[in-house]
Design an enzyme around this catalytic site. Structure first.
Site, PDB file in Angstrom:
ATOM      1  N   THR A 100      35.108  27.903  31.056  1.00 33.42           N
ATOM      2  CA  THR A 100      33.886  27.125  30.694  1.00 33.42           C
ATOM      3  C   THR A 100      33.278  27.571  29.586  1.00 33.42           C
ATOM      4  O   THR A 100      33.997  28.017  28.653  1.00 33.42           O
ATOM      5  CB  THR A 100      32.546  27.670  32.276  1.00 33.42           C
ATOM      6  OG1 THR A 100      31.135  27.162  31.806  1.00 33.42           O
ATOM      7  CG2 THR A 100      33.034  29.171  31.770  1.00 33.42           C
ATOM      8  N   ASP A 101      32.264  26.243  29.427  1.00 28.37           N
ATOM      9  CA  ASP A 101      31.138  26.411  27.721  1.00 28.37           C
ATOM     10  C   ASP A 101      30.945  27.617  27.877  1.00 28.37           C
ATOM     11  O   ASP A 101      30.344  27.980  26.645  1.00 28.37           O
ATOM     12  CB  ASP A 101      30.834  25.262  27.245  1.00 28.37           C
ATOM     13  CG  ASP A 101      29.773  25.497  28.118  1.00 28.37           C
ATOM     14  OD1 ASP A 101      29.466  25.492  29.372  1.00 28.37           O
ATOM     15  OD2 ASP A 101      29.020  24.364  28.116  1.00 28.37           O
ATOM     16  N   GLU A 102      30.172  27.936  28.100  1.00 25.94           N
ATOM     17  CA  GLU A 102      29.798  29.498  28.621  1.00 25.94           C
ATOM     18  C   GLU A 102      30.291  30.887  28.064  1.00 25.94           C
ATOM     19  O   GLU A 102      29.156  31.650  27.950  1.00 25.94           O
ATOM     20  CB  GLU A 102      28.858  30.017  29.743  1.00 25.94           C
ATOM     21  CG  GLU A 102      28.499  29.060  30.416  1.00 25.94           C
ATOM     22  CD  GLU A 102      27.359  29.271  31.681  1.00 25.94           C
ATOM     23  OE1 GLU A 102      27.238  30.397  32.426  1.00 25.94           O
ATOM     24  OE2 GLU A 102      27.960  28.571  33.014  1.00 25.94           O
ATOM     25  N   TYR A 151      28.764  36.507  34.705  1.00 27.81           N
ATOM     26  CA  TYR A 151      30.033  35.747  35.579  1.00 27.81           C
ATOM     27  C   TYR A 151      30.177  35.019  33.373  1.00 27.81           C
ATOM     28  O   TYR A 151      31.833  35.432  33.352  1.00 27.81           O
ATOM     29  CB  TYR A 151      29.009  33.754  35.544  1.00 27.81           C
ATOM     30  CG  TYR A 151      29.927  32.854  35.783  1.00 27.81           C
ATOM     31  CD1 TYR A 151      30.138  32.592  36.697  1.00 27.81           C
ATOM     32  CD2 TYR A 151      29.065  31.517  34.625  1.00 27.81           C
ATOM     33  CE1 TYR A 151      31.391  30.966  36.522  1.00 27.81           C
ATOM     34  CE2 TYR A 151      30.182  30.731  34.629  1.00 27.81           C
ATOM     35  CZ  TYR A 151      31.077  30.457  35.262  1.00 27.81           C
ATOM     36  OH  TYR A 151      31.374  29.726  35.266  1.00 27.81           O
ATOM     37  N   LYS A 179      34.648  34.720  32.689  1.00 28.55           N
ATOM     38  CA  LYS A 179      35.576  33.729  32.964  1.00 28.55           C
ATOM     39  C   LYS A 179      35.857  34.440  31.702  1.00 28.55           C
ATOM     40  O   LYS A 179      37.117  33.513  31.427  1.00 28.55           O
ATOM     41  CB  LYS A 179      34.770  33.033  32.742  1.00 28.55           C
ATOM     42  CG  LYS A 179      33.657  32.106  33.746  1.00 28.55           C
ATOM     43  CD  LYS A 179      34.264  31.817  35.039  1.00 28.55           C
ATOM     44  CE  LYS A 179      35.676  30.828  34.456  1.00 28.55           C
ATOM     45  NZ  LYS A 179      36.324  30.074  36.014  1.00 28.55           N
TER      46      LYS A 179
HETATM   47  N1  LIG Z   1      30.199  23.730  37.575  1.00 26.33           N
HETATM   48  C1  LIG Z   1      30.067  23.263  36.547  1.00 26.33           C
HETATM   49  O1  LIG Z   1      29.075  23.030  36.143  1.00 26.33           O
HETATM   50  C2  LIG Z   1      31.305  23.841  35.814  1.00 26.33           C
HETATM   51  C3  LIG Z   1      31.933  23.482  34.417  1.00 26.33           C
HETATM   52  C4  LIG Z   1      32.201  24.141  33.690  1.00 26.33           C
HETATM   53  C5  LIG Z   1      33.392  25.214  34.402  1.00 26.33           C
HETATM   54  N2  LIG Z   1      33.496  25.732  35.483  1.00 26.33           N
HETATM   55  C6  LIG Z   1      34.469  25.784  36.614  1.00 26.33           C
HETATM   56  O2  LIG Z   1      35.297  25.482  37.176  1.00 26.33           O
HETATM   57  C7  LIG Z   1      35.547  25.957  38.246  1.00 26.33           C
HETATM   58  C8  LIG Z   1      35.315  25.585  39.470  1.00 26.33           C
HETATM   59  O3  LIG Z   1      33.792  25.754  39.872  1.00 26.33           O
HETATM   60  P1  LIG Z   1      32.512  25.102  40.868  1.00 26.33           P
HETATM   61  O4  LIG Z   1      31.118  24.424  40.603  1.00 26.33           O
HETATM   62  O5  LIG Z   1      33.598  24.005  41.499  1.00 26.33           O
HETATM   63  O6  LIG Z   1      32.606  26.339  41.667  1.00 26.33           O
HETATM   64  P2  LIG Z   1      31.911  26.665  43.327  1.00 26.33           P
HETATM   65  O7  LIG Z   1      31.363  28.113  43.365  1.00 26.33           O
HETATM   66  O8  LIG Z   1      31.516  24.885  43.834  1.00 26.33           O
HETATM   67  O9  LIG Z   1      33.252  26.526  43.634  1.00 26.33           O
HETATM   68  C9  LIG Z   1      34.251  28.183  43.855  1.00 26.33           C
HETATM   69  C10 LIG Z   1      34.948  27.758  44.790  1.00 26.33           C
HETATM   70  O10 LIG Z   1      35.966  28.944  44.749  1.00 26.33           O
HETATM   71  C11 LIG Z   1      36.238  29.876  46.209  1.00 26.33           C
HETATM   72  N3  LIG Z   1      36.475  31.311  46.150  1.00 26.33           N
HETATM   73  C12 LIG Z   1      35.654  31.917  45.673  1.00 26.33           C
HETATM   74  N4  LIG Z   1      36.646  32.917  45.309  1.00 26.33           N
HETATM   75  C13 LIG Z   1      37.938  33.036  45.705  1.00 26.33           C
HETATM   76  C14 LIG Z   1      38.983  33.608  45.737  1.00 26.33           C
HETATM   77  N5  LIG Z   1      39.680  34.919  45.074  1.00 26.33           N
HETATM   78  N6  LIG Z   1      40.449  32.972  46.454  1.00 26.33           N
HETATM   79  C15 LIG Z   1      39.688  31.518  46.315  1.00 26.33           C
HETATM   80  N7  LIG Z   1      38.805  31.357  46.790  1.00 26.33           N
HETATM   81  C16 LIG Z   1      38.314  30.919  45.980  1.00 26.33           C
HETATM   82  C17 LIG Z   1      35.051  29.470  46.807  1.00 26.33           C
HETATM   83  O11 LIG Z   1      35.099  29.176  48.219  1.00 26.33           O
HETATM   84  C18 LIG Z   1      34.485  27.715  46.321  1.00 26.33           C
HETATM   85  O12 LIG Z   1      35.531  26.622  47.359  1.00 26.33           O
HETATM   86  C19 LIG Z   1      34.885  27.371  38.408  1.00 26.33           C
HETATM   87  O13 LIG Z   1      36.119  28.543  37.625  1.00 26.33           O
HETATM   88  C20 LIG Z   1      33.794  27.263  37.221  1.00 26.33           C
HETATM   89  O14 LIG Z   1      33.350  28.694  36.132  1.00 26.33           O
HETATM   90  C21 LIG Z   1      32.346  24.739  36.365  1.00 26.33           C
END
Ligand SMILES: NC(=O)c1ccc[n+]([C@@H]2O[C@H](COP(=O)([O-])OP(=O)(O)OC[C@H]3O[C@@H](n4cnc5c(N)ncnc54)[C@H](O)[C@@H]3O)[C@@H](O)[C@H]2O)c1
Length: 346
Positions: A126-128, A154, A158
């Protein structure tokens, strides 16, 4: 044909990636691992459950024995790690599980990649991890060489994972890449995040809780554009490299909320300002020059179109999000936006 392990595929971006990949590369087999935490919804994957090239396995990425057994069975060619605890507010309440899943889980997945043939590994970051930028310096952007400077448990978890990924590249020669993307929006987004929360509350004529004065700026990208970027990086990216992903689409939170209100024909009196998040990052803004120059990636969905598509999806798929906000999530919501702010938001 490749076998790709996608972790966190019952979540927002992982779920969109599963749909995208099965559509774009029907020759590949996807094995989705998800622990199904509060953020994971099997209904997100309902339409692909019977696809012969798709398998779902309920598994924790920290469960070393289970993960190694699955690698032995599936002999994957690629692993894409989306699984994470992803909500900043929850990390402020309880950091422990963030360190466990985001750091230890990443290590477990990479150890399995090492054990079963130096498997290609992609980390969705993530950009965070870059911290934030001042609101009054619109000329500044995050590049891949911007120092890591995190604000929340968080983003720190990451960033810890990213450091570990690069260490596995250097120490063990594991073929890794990392993508650092800005905020995503689109279908299947859990209704605790800004855009789906505002859409759901608007549709239910409930107050719209906005942190502080709503001036914090985020750089929004339609989720399918993120999926395309990851696909490109996995296929054509250089191992050992980090790629920033973002669409130069910066907007203040309050402007997004007002846009959603307008699109849904509601009134701005629904906006309710609530106590700001601790350590709230001011502005994120990605410079995606590297992925554009090296891999030819450009975002395809303009925000004006993406937000309309997203709102339509929430209107057409009410049962998906209504089920979520009627369950366990309600208690969390009351705690975050209800009790402490004397409100009653759902
Ligand atoms: N949402 C955003 O805007 C954004 C932006 C940049 C990066 N990201 C990154 O993208 C990835 C996905 O983000 P998201 O928004 O879809 O998150 P989300 O919270 O919607 O989904 C996360 C998924 O991971 C599963 N999970 C959590 N812990 C787990 C474990 N120990 N083992 C197996 N599965 C597990 C959860 O059940 C869920 O289905 C993350 O790594 C996040 O850091 C998100």
């Amino acid at each position: 044909m490749s076998t790709i392990i996608v972790t966190g595929g019952a979540g927002f971006i992982g779920g969109n990636f599963v749909h995208y990949h099965l559509k774009e590369h029907p020759e590949d087999r996807i094995v989705c691992i998800d622990k199904l935490t509060y953020a994971g919804n099997l209904s997100t994957l309902a339409s692909v459950m019977n696809n012969p090239n798709f398998r779902f396995v309920k598994l924790d990425i920290c469960d070393r024995e289970g993960i190694f057994k699955l690698f032995e069975e599936e002999k994957p060619d690629v692993v894409i790690n989306f699984a994470a605890e992803s909500h900043v507010d929850r990390s402020i309440e309880d950091p422990g599980i963030f360190l466990q899943t985001n750091i230890m889980g990443t290590a477990t997945m990479m150890d399995a990649c090492r054990e079963y043939g130096n498997i290609r590994y992609h980390q969705v970051s993530t950009d965070e991890v870059y911290g934030d930028l001042p609101l009054d310096r619109p000329d500044l952007f995050f590049t891949e060489t911007t120092p890591i400077h995190t604000s929340s448990p968080y983003s720190s978890s990451k960033a810890g994972a990213d450091l570990l990924v690069m260490a596995y590249f250097r120490t063990y020669g594991l073929p890794v890449t990392i993508s650092r993307c800005s905020n995503n929006y689109g279908p299947y987004h859990f209704p605790e995040k800004l855009i789906p929360l505002m859409i759901a509350n608007c549709l239910n004529d409930k107050p719209l809780p906005v942190y502080g004065e709503g001036k914090n700026v985020r750089d929004w990208l339609y989720v399918e554009d993120h999926c395309k970027a990851i696909d490109l990086i996995v296929r054509n990216g250089s191992v050992g490299e980090v790629y920033n992903v973002g669409g130069h689409n910066e907007m203040a939170n309050i402007d997004i909320v007002k846009l959603i209100i307008k699109e849904l024909g509601k009134d701005e009196s629904l906006i309710t300002y609530v106590t700001d998040r601790k350590g709230h990052d001011l502005r994120y803004a990605i410079d995606p020059t590297k992925i554009h120059n090296e891999l030819g990636w450009l975002p395809e969905t303009k925000f004006a179109d993406g937000i309309k598509k997203t709102i339509k999806w929430y209107l057409d798929n009410r049962s998906w999000w209504e089920e979520i906000i009627s369950g366990e999530y309600q208690k969390y919501y009351d705690k975050m936006y209800g009790d402490s702010n004397n409100g009653d938001y759902l």
